[in-house]
Design a protein around this motif. Structure first.
Motif, PDB file in Angstrom:
ATOM      1  N   HIS A  55       1.148  -1.182   0.130  1.00  0.00           N
ATOM      2  CA  HIS A  55       0.212  -0.075  -0.247  1.00  0.00           C
ATOM      3  C   HIS A  55       0.732   1.569   0.081  1.00  0.00           C
ATOM      4  CE1 HIS A  55       0.405  -0.814   4.556  1.00  0.00           C
ATOM      5  NE2 HIS A  55       0.843   1.181   4.455  1.00  0.00           N
ATOM      6  N   HIS A  57       2.655   3.414   1.760  1.00  0.00           N
ATOM      7  CA  HIS A  57       3.266   3.997   2.961  1.00  0.00           C
ATOM      8  C   HIS A  57       3.102   5.444   3.808  1.00  0.00           C
ATOM      9  CE1 HIS A  57       4.310  -0.353   3.507  1.00  0.00           C
ATOM     10  NE2 HIS A  57       4.860   0.352   1.944  1.00  0.00           N
ATOM     11  N   HIS A 111      -6.893  -0.094   5.393  1.00  0.00           N
ATOM     12  CA  HIS A 111      -5.859   0.226   5.937  1.00  0.00           C
ATOM     13  C   HIS A 111      -5.712   1.783   5.221  1.00  0.00           C
ATOM     14  CE1 HIS A 111      -1.866   1.865   8.042  1.00  0.00           C
ATOM     15  NE2 HIS A 111      -1.571   1.255   6.598  1.00  0.00           N
ATOM     16  N   ASP A 128      -0.437  -3.840   6.199  1.00  0.00           N
ATOM     17  CA  ASP A 128      -0.515  -3.435   7.427  1.00  0.00           C
ATOM     18  C   ASP A 128      -2.085  -3.578   7.781  1.00  0.00           C
ATOM     19  OD1 ASP A 128       1.118  -2.090   8.201  1.00  0.00           O
ATOM     20  OD2 ASP A 128       1.129   0.062   7.190  1.00  0.00           O
ATOM     21  N   HIS A 169       4.152  -4.957   9.118  1.00  0.00           N
ATOM     22  CA  HIS A 169       4.869  -3.682  10.836  1.00  0.00           C
ATOM     23  C   HIS A 169       4.660  -4.862  11.859  1.00  0.00           C
ATOM     24  CE1 HIS A 169       4.357  -0.078   8.759  1.00  0.00           C
ATOM     25  NE2 HIS A 169       5.150  -0.168   9.198  1.00  0.00           N
TER      26      HIS A 169
HETATM   27 FE   FE2 Z   1       0.480   1.250   6.911  1.00  0.00          FE
END
Ligand code: FE2
Length: 345
Positions: A55, A57, A111, A128, A169
């Motif tokens: 995605h 970021h 997200h 994420d 993450h």
């Molecule tokens: Fe992210």
């Protein structure tokens, strides 16, 4: 499969490579660690074929552009990704070959609108969207907690329970989980219905640090120097939005607005085309070319890009320069094309 997590930190970058052909993919590379990736690729004798961002970021600058420039790898992102210079736009169900490996794309928005997960063999890279015992925040950058809940419960939780989960993450030192464990133990999801999840995600009360906005805007626009004075989040949030249908009605009215397209020239002529009579001033050139636009300071201006993200930046910049009636085309040329409205190429 050759597999390594390369950052050894909170922010994860994964190397996948086909053992027979040595063709490789990097998932979510970060700009600060590109030298390390080059060394690892060379050590394993791998040829980098694909660089995939799960995605856009917000917490770090992407390493995709550097890796493409240095190694000729192709940049892969979801078709809703706002940035220019994406070589391969993907959508749900698409397969990406890397040598003899097959990576399957799952579209998992929430997200961000451009979030994807990537499945290969026994594992899924969840970006994420789904974290280990958590989920990525969904309160800015086009986030949508309801969509995120649907992505997780309908798509990711439909994978076999033993599927290994590798997120983008982790803040607590975990390396991986499984779909079954997250179904049972993820405190944001276990036993929580959609409405309760949305309520929870809308009330996390997390701060929005300014630095994050800088990374986000650089990644959204693929502009890595200081040529564009990126507006602040409050300036961006004040930008007026028009939908594709509203814009079409205004174009047909007696006083059509100036249509200002801020994409790159290859996009203007490319797959999505452009709205007839629009004027091209790429975002990177905007600040240096405002004299050309001065006659429109008191008139209606609609700013246009691919996904409505770079154009929001441009609209905020123009508003800051004293343009009084600037609006942003919501969803950009993606929504315009999806609505079947006329384009030129
Ligand atoms: Fe992210």
């Amino acid at each position: 499969m050759l597999f390594h997590e390369l950052n050894r930190g909170k922010c994860k970058t994964y190397l996948l490579a086909c053992p027979e052909t040595r063709k490789a993919a990097l998932i979510d590379p970060i700009k600060d660690k590109v030298d390390r990736y080059l060394a690892v690729l060379a050590y394993y004798g791998c040829q980098l074929d694909l660089v995939i961002d799960t995605h856009t970021h917000a917490d770090h600058r992407t390493g995709t552009w550097d890796l493409r420039d240095l190694l000729g790898a192709r940049v892969v992102m979801h078709r809703r990704a706002p940035a220019p210079h994406i070589d391969v736009h993907v959508d749900d169900g698409q397969q990406l070959p890397v040598g003899n490996l097959r990576i399957t794309v799952l579209y998992t928005p929430g997200h961000t609108p451009d979030s994807i997960s990537l499945c290969t063999e026994d594992r899924v890279f969840t970006g994420d969207t789904l974290l280990i015992r958590g989920t990525g925040r969904a309160d800015f950058a086009g986030g949508d907690p309801g969509a995120q809940y649907d992505s997780i419960t309908h798509k990711l939780f439909a994978l076999p329970d033993e599927t290994l989960v590798f997120p983008a993450h982790d803040y607590r030192g975990h390396t991986h989980s499984t779909i079954g464990e997250e179904k049972r133990l993820n405190p944001r999801l276990a036993g929580r219905a959609r409405e309760a999840y949305v309520e929870l995600m809308n009330n996390l009360g997390l701060p929005l640090p300014d630095k994050i906005q800088e990374a986000l805007q650089a990644n959204q626009s693929a502009i890595e120097d200081d040529s564009v004075p990126f507006p602040s989040l409050p300036q961006l949030s004040q930008v007026r939005q028009v939908t594709a249908a509203e814009l079409q009605a205004r174009i047909g009215s007696g006083a059509p607005p100036l249509l200002l397209d801020v994409r790159e020239p290859d996009e203007f002529q490319g797959e999505l085309g452009h709205i007839p009579r629009s004027v091209l001033v790429p975002l990177q050139e905007l600040s240096g070319r405002t004299a050309e636009l001065a006659p429109y300071k008191e008139q209606d201006v609609i700013v246009i890009c691919r996904a409505g993200v770079r154009s929001a930046t441009a609209a905020a910049i123009l508003t800051g320069l004293g343009f009084e009636h600037v609006s942003n085309l919501k969803g950009g040329m993606l929504d315009w094309n999806d609505a079947g409205l006329p384009v030129e190429r």
